[in-house]
Design a protein around this motif. Structure first.
Motif, PDB file in Angstrom:
ATOM      1  N   ASN A  91       7.234 -11.212   7.728  1.00 38.67           N
ATOM      2  CA  ASN A  91       6.964 -11.506   9.139  1.00 38.67           C
ATOM      3  C   ASN A  91       5.480 -11.858   9.276  1.00 38.67           C
ATOM      4  OD1 ASN A  91       6.750 -11.670  11.907  1.00 38.67           O
ATOM      5  ND2 ASN A  91       7.441  -9.578  12.316  1.00 38.67           N
ATOM      6  N   THR A  92       5.127 -13.071   8.845  1.00 36.91           N
ATOM      7  CA  THR A  92       3.718 -13.468   8.826  1.00 36.91           C
ATOM      8  C   THR A  92       3.137 -13.654  10.225  1.00 36.91           C
ATOM      9  OG1 THR A  92       4.420 -15.776   8.547  1.00 36.91           O
ATOM     10  CG2 THR A  92       3.874 -14.536   6.553  1.00 36.91           C
ATOM     11  N   ALA A  93       4.001 -13.912  11.205  1.00 34.25           N
ATOM     12  CA  ALA A  93       3.501 -14.065  12.569  1.00 34.25           C
ATOM     13  C   ALA A  93       2.861 -12.777  13.064  1.00 34.25           C
ATOM     14  CB  ALA A  93       4.644 -14.477  13.491  1.00 34.25           C
ATOM     15  N   LYS A  94       3.412 -11.645  12.628  1.00 31.45           N
ATOM     16  CA  LYS A  94       2.902 -10.354  13.092  1.00 31.45           C
ATOM     17  C   LYS A  94       1.995  -9.676  12.080  1.00 31.45           C
ATOM     18  CE  LYS A  94       4.514  -6.109  15.323  1.00 31.45           C
ATOM     19  NZ  LYS A  94       5.700  -5.364  15.810  1.00 31.45           N
ATOM     20  N   TYR A  95       2.358  -9.776  10.784  1.00 32.85           N
ATOM     21  CA  TYR A  95       1.628  -9.032   9.753  1.00 32.85           C
ATOM     22  C   TYR A  95       0.954  -9.943   8.719  1.00 32.85           C
ATOM     23  CZ  TYR A  95       4.767  -5.398  11.582  1.00 32.85           C
ATOM     24  OH  TYR A  95       5.463  -4.536  12.404  1.00 32.85           O
ATOM     25  N   GLY A  96       0.765 -11.194   9.084  1.00 35.69           N
ATOM     26  CA  GLY A  96       0.260 -12.172   8.126  1.00 35.69           C
ATOM     27  C   GLY A  96      -1.149 -11.925   7.611  1.00 35.69           C
ATOM     28  N   ASN A  97      -1.918 -11.072   8.283  1.00 35.05           N
ATOM     29  CA  ASN A  97      -3.279 -10.772   7.825  1.00 35.05           C
ATOM     30  C   ASN A  97      -3.340  -9.495   6.991  1.00 35.05           C
ATOM     31  OD1 ASN A  97      -4.268 -13.025   9.114  1.00 35.05           O
ATOM     32  ND2 ASN A  97      -4.806 -11.937  10.982  1.00 35.05           N
ATOM     33  N   ILE A  98      -2.179  -8.911   6.721  1.00 30.89           N
ATOM     34  CA  ILE A  98      -2.125  -7.685   5.928  1.00 30.89           C
ATOM     35  C   ILE A  98      -1.529  -8.000   4.555  1.00 30.89           C
ATOM     36  CG2 ILE A  98      -1.205  -5.341   5.772  1.00 30.89           C
ATOM     37  CD1 ILE A  98      -0.889  -5.407   8.835  1.00 30.89           C
ATOM     38  N   GLU A  99      -2.279  -7.711   3.509  1.00 30.21           N
ATOM     39  CA  GLU A  99      -1.732  -7.875   2.168  1.00 30.21           C
ATOM     40  C   GLU A  99      -1.030  -6.581   1.762  1.00 30.21           C
ATOM     41  OE1 GLU A  99      -0.146  -9.250  -0.033  1.00 30.21           O
ATOM     42  OE2 GLU A  99      -1.673 -10.600  -0.810  1.00 30.21           O
ATOM     43  N   VAL A 100       0.074  -6.721   1.037  1.00 31.64           N
ATOM     44  CA  VAL A 100       0.826  -5.573   0.536  1.00 31.64           C
ATOM     45  C   VAL A 100       1.035  -5.766  -0.963  1.00 31.64           C
ATOM     46  CG1 VAL A 100       2.931  -4.193   0.725  1.00 31.64           C
ATOM     47  CG2 VAL A 100       2.017  -5.355   2.757  1.00 31.64           C
ATOM     48  N   VAL A 101       0.794  -4.717  -1.722  1.00 28.24           N
ATOM     49  CA  VAL A 101       1.063  -4.762  -3.159  1.00 28.24           C
ATOM     50  C   VAL A 101       1.855  -3.520  -3.541  1.00 28.24           C
ATOM     51  CG1 VAL A 101      -0.981  -6.115  -3.768  1.00 28.24           C
ATOM     52  CG2 VAL A 101      -1.133  -3.612  -3.729  1.00 28.24           C
ATOM     53  N   ARG A 102       2.607  -3.636  -4.597  1.00 25.82           N
ATOM     54  CA  ARG A 102       3.355  -2.485  -5.104  1.00 25.82           C
ATOM     55  C   ARG A 102       2.731  -2.006  -6.417  1.00 25.82           C
ATOM     56  NH1 ARG A 102       8.336  -4.945  -2.715  1.00 25.82           N
ATOM     57  NH2 ARG A 102       8.887  -3.495  -1.056  1.00 25.82           N
ATOM     58  N   ILE A 103       2.766  -0.705  -6.611  1.00 27.05           N
ATOM     59  CA  ILE A 103       2.198  -0.105  -7.813  1.00 27.05           C
ATOM     60  C   ILE A 103       3.237   0.820  -8.420  1.00 27.05           C
ATOM     61  CG2 ILE A 103       0.357   1.343  -8.755  1.00 27.05           C
ATOM     62  CD1 ILE A 103      -1.386   0.436  -6.386  1.00 27.05           C
ATOM     63  N   ASP A 104       3.736   0.469  -9.590  1.00 29.72           N
ATOM     64  CA  ASP A 104       4.702   1.304 -10.296  1.00 29.72           C
ATOM     65  C   ASP A 104       3.942   2.453 -10.956  1.00 29.72           C
ATOM     66  OD1 ASP A 104       6.278   2.210 -12.730  1.00 29.72           O
ATOM     67  OD2 ASP A 104       7.741   0.869 -11.815  1.00 29.72           O
ATOM     68  N   ILE A 105       4.256   3.682 -10.571  1.00 29.57           N
ATOM     69  CA  ILE A 105       3.465   4.816 -11.049  1.00 29.57           C
ATOM     70  C   ILE A 105       3.630   5.032 -12.556  1.00 29.57           C
ATOM     71  CG2 ILE A 105       3.489   5.985  -8.819  1.00 29.57           C
ATOM     72  CD1 ILE A 105       5.603   7.904 -10.051  1.00 29.57           C
ATOM     73  N   ASP A 106       4.748   4.579 -13.128  1.00 28.06           N
ATOM     74  CA  ASP A 106       4.933   4.714 -14.573  1.00 28.06           C
ATOM     75  C   ASP A 106       4.075   3.714 -15.333  1.00 28.06           C
ATOM     76  OD1 ASP A 106       6.833   6.765 -14.339  1.00 28.06           O
ATOM     77  OD2 ASP A 106       8.417   5.307 -13.931  1.00 28.06           O
ATOM     78  N   ALA A 107       3.935   2.526 -14.756  1.00 31.67           N
ATOM     79  CA  ALA A 107       3.139   1.487 -15.425  1.00 31.67           C
ATOM     80  C   ALA A 107       1.655   1.641 -15.143  1.00 31.67           C
ATOM     81  CB  ALA A 107       3.610   0.100 -14.976  1.00 31.67           C
ATOM     82  N   GLN A 108       1.300   2.185 -13.977  1.00 36.48           N
ATOM     83  CA  GLN A 108      -0.105   2.294 -13.568  1.00 36.48           C
ATOM     84  C   GLN A 108      -0.438   3.747 -13.225  1.00 36.48           C
ATOM     85  OE1 GLN A 108      -1.940  -0.334 -14.002  1.00 36.48           O
ATOM     86  NE2 GLN A 108      -0.183  -1.658 -14.424  1.00 36.48           N
ATOM     87  N   SER A 109      -0.298   4.616 -14.210  1.00 30.47           N
ATOM     88  CA  SER A 109      -0.549   6.043 -13.988  1.00 30.47           C
ATOM     89  C   SER A 109      -2.010   6.318 -13.633  1.00 30.47           C
ATOM     90  CB  SER A 109      -0.152   6.846 -15.228  1.00 30.47           C
ATOM     91  OG  SER A 109      -0.849   6.385 -16.378  1.00 30.47           O
ATOM     92  N   GLU A 110      -2.920   5.478 -14.137  1.00 29.10           N
ATOM     93  CA  GLU A 110      -4.341   5.670 -13.835  1.00 29.10           C
ATOM     94  C   GLU A 110      -4.602   5.526 -12.337  1.00 29.10           C
ATOM     95  OE1 GLU A 110      -8.672   3.568 -14.717  1.00 29.10           O
ATOM     96  OE2 GLU A 110      -7.005   3.216 -16.088  1.00 29.10           O
ATOM     97  N   LEU A 111      -3.991   4.513 -11.722  1.00 30.37           N
ATOM     98  CA  LEU A 111      -4.169   4.321 -10.283  1.00 30.37           C
ATOM     99  C   LEU A 111      -3.510   5.451  -9.493  1.00 30.37           C
ATOM    100  CD1 LEU A 111      -3.641   0.461  -9.901  1.00 30.37           C
ATOM    101  CD2 LEU A 111      -5.726   1.747  -9.410  1.00 30.37           C
ATOM    102  N   ALA A 112      -2.351   5.898  -9.947  1.00 30.32           N
ATOM    103  CA  ALA A 112      -1.683   7.007  -9.270  1.00 30.32           C
ATOM    104  C   ALA A 112      -2.550   8.269  -9.320  1.00 30.32           C
ATOM    105  CB  ALA A 112      -0.324   7.271  -9.913  1.00 30.32           C
ATOM    106  N   SER A 113      -3.184   8.498 -10.465  1.00 37.45           N
ATOM    107  CA  SER A 113      -4.059   9.660 -10.610  1.00 37.45           C
ATOM    108  C   SER A 113      -5.315   9.513  -9.764  1.00 37.45           C
ATOM    109  CB  SER A 113      -4.432   9.843 -12.088  1.00 37.45           C
ATOM    110  OG  SER A 113      -5.340  10.910 -12.256  1.00 37.45           O
ATOM    111  N   ARG A 114      -5.880   8.313  -9.751  1.00 41.75           N
ATOM    112  CA  ARG A 114      -7.109   8.072  -8.997  1.00 41.75           C
ATOM    113  C   ARG A 114      -6.931   8.411  -7.521  1.00 41.75           C
ATOM    114  NH1 ARG A 114      -9.977   2.179  -8.756  1.00 41.75           N
ATOM    115  NH2 ARG A 114     -10.294   2.650 -10.972  1.00 41.75           N
ATOM    116  N   TYR A 115      -5.756   8.065  -6.960  1.00 45.51           N
ATOM    117  CA  TYR A 115      -5.530   8.278  -5.537  1.00 45.51           C
ATOM    118  C   TYR A 115      -4.645   9.495  -5.261  1.00 45.51           C
ATOM    119  CZ  TYR A 115      -7.768   3.790  -4.908  1.00 45.51           C
ATOM    120  OH  TYR A 115      -8.688   2.755  -4.910  1.00 45.51           O
ATOM    121  N   SER A 116      -4.510  10.362  -6.280  1.00 49.77           N
ATOM    122  CA  SER A 116      -3.785  11.636  -6.121  1.00 49.77           C
ATOM    123  C   SER A 116      -2.389  11.438  -5.562  1.00 49.77           C
ATOM    124  CB  SER A 116      -4.588  12.586  -5.227  1.00 49.77           C
ATOM    125  OG  SER A 116      -5.873  12.822  -5.764  1.00 49.77           O
TER     126      SER A 116
END
Length: 324
Positions: A47-72
């Motif tokens: 819904n870019t008309a409403k949320y087009g200025n918000i970026e969203v990314v997904r982080i798989d905790i198994d693949a990116q355990s360092e990021l999961a740990s960094r942000y508790s």
């Protein structure tokens, strides 16, 4: 455009720098609530008309355990909201109303930000091969950015080039499946190659695109002239829905896609290996086996691209169930 999975800490840091308003969705393929809330997040992202200025990314905790740990991150799904690089909100649930409210509140602020995309999007945008684009039918996408590289496995495959990546890493066999910084591979001990290619989410796979290229004795090639003289293109490809780690099992052609490639491959051009779609509609990962005609020669493959539909696509029945 589906939401991208972050593939490295550096990529996430780049996202924080380039996107004023960013939502990081920590998730996992085995997490039921994560899969249940996913369609809602996808719907809002589209819904870019409403949320087009918000970026969203997904982080798989198994693949990116360092990021999961960094942000508790200790439970999933977790949604972290960043504004100008600063963490401003944390949601750790699959509550539809809470998540919608968080997005709506952020959208009211996000009047001056522009979605800049993640590293995975940048990779897709750099695909300037017209022949490759022509082999991706309408409604399908390139699945390579959805490969879970932390679980990728190769057997008897070595990178053909010795050049380090831009991050200073040593070349690896998984570069065969990368759109950027791609590197060919060759079979080391004999003519056979086997790869297990897991996805970050369930996918429907339509085709496997294969490119080959003759090896020449230039700087940066791992083989010497004698070995180069004993290289060959694959003459067989087997594609299996699921994980196979034994060559004897991969050779069998009774329960998967088996195709003879002899006379079909052209130096420097893409070859389209169309799969029997009914066998590959629910794929958590593929096993891909190559073999060459001469068992004593090195089988060389330049690049492999997977085409299909990512599990990122919304499932309306899940969304309806959540809203009820």
């Amino acid at each position: 455009m589906p939401i991208d999975f972050i593939t490295s800490t550096r990529e996430f840091e780049d996202c924080l720098v380039h996107n004023k308003y960013l939502v990081a969705n920590f998730t996992a393929t085995w997490c039921g609530p994560c899969q249940a809330i996913k369609p809602l997040v996808d719907q809002m992202y589209e819904n870019t008309a409403k949320y087009g200025n918000i970026e969203v990314v997904r982080i798989d905790i198994d693949a990116q355990s360092e990021l999961a740990s960094r942000y508790s991150v200790t439970s999933i799904p977790t949604f972290l909201v960043f504004e100008s690089g600063e963490l401003t909100k944390r949601l750790s649930s699959a509550n539809v109303s809470e998540l919608t409210q968080a997005f709506d509140q952020l959208a009211l602020k996000a009047t001056d930000g522009v979605r800049k995309g993640s590293g995975a999007k940048a990779v897709l945008m750099k695909v300037d091969d017209d022949e490759l684009k022509s082999l991706v039918p309408k409604g399908y996408e390139i699945l390579n950015p959805k490969i879970l590289m932390s679980e990728f496995v190769s057997f008897n495959a070595s990178p053909l080039l010795t050049v380090q990546t831009k991050d200073g890493d040593a070349p690896s066999a998984n570069q065969l499946f990368k759109l950027e910084e791609n590197s060919p591979v060759y079979s080391d001990a004999d003519s056979q190659l086997l790869f297990y290619v897991p996805f970050t989410s369930v996918c429907k796979v339509y085709s496997v695109l294969l490119k080959v290229e003759k090896v020449t004795a230039v700087e940066g090639v791992a083989l010497d002239e004698e070995d180069i003289a004993e290289t060959q293109f694959p003459n067989i490809i087997n594609v299996i829905n699921g994980r196979v780690t034994l060559f004897d099992e991969a050779v069998l052609d009774t329960k998967h896609h088996h195709e003879k490639l002899e006379g079909k491959l052209v130096d420097g051009q893409w070859y389209e290996c169309k799969l029997k779609y009914v066998r590959f509609q629910t794929c958590y990962g593929l096993s891909i086996f190559f073999d060459g005609e001469d068992e004593d020669y090195h089988t060389v493959v330049k690049q492999v691209v997977l085409v299909g539909v990512s599990g990122e696509s919304a499932q309306p029945q899940f969304l309806q169930r959540l809203e009820e």
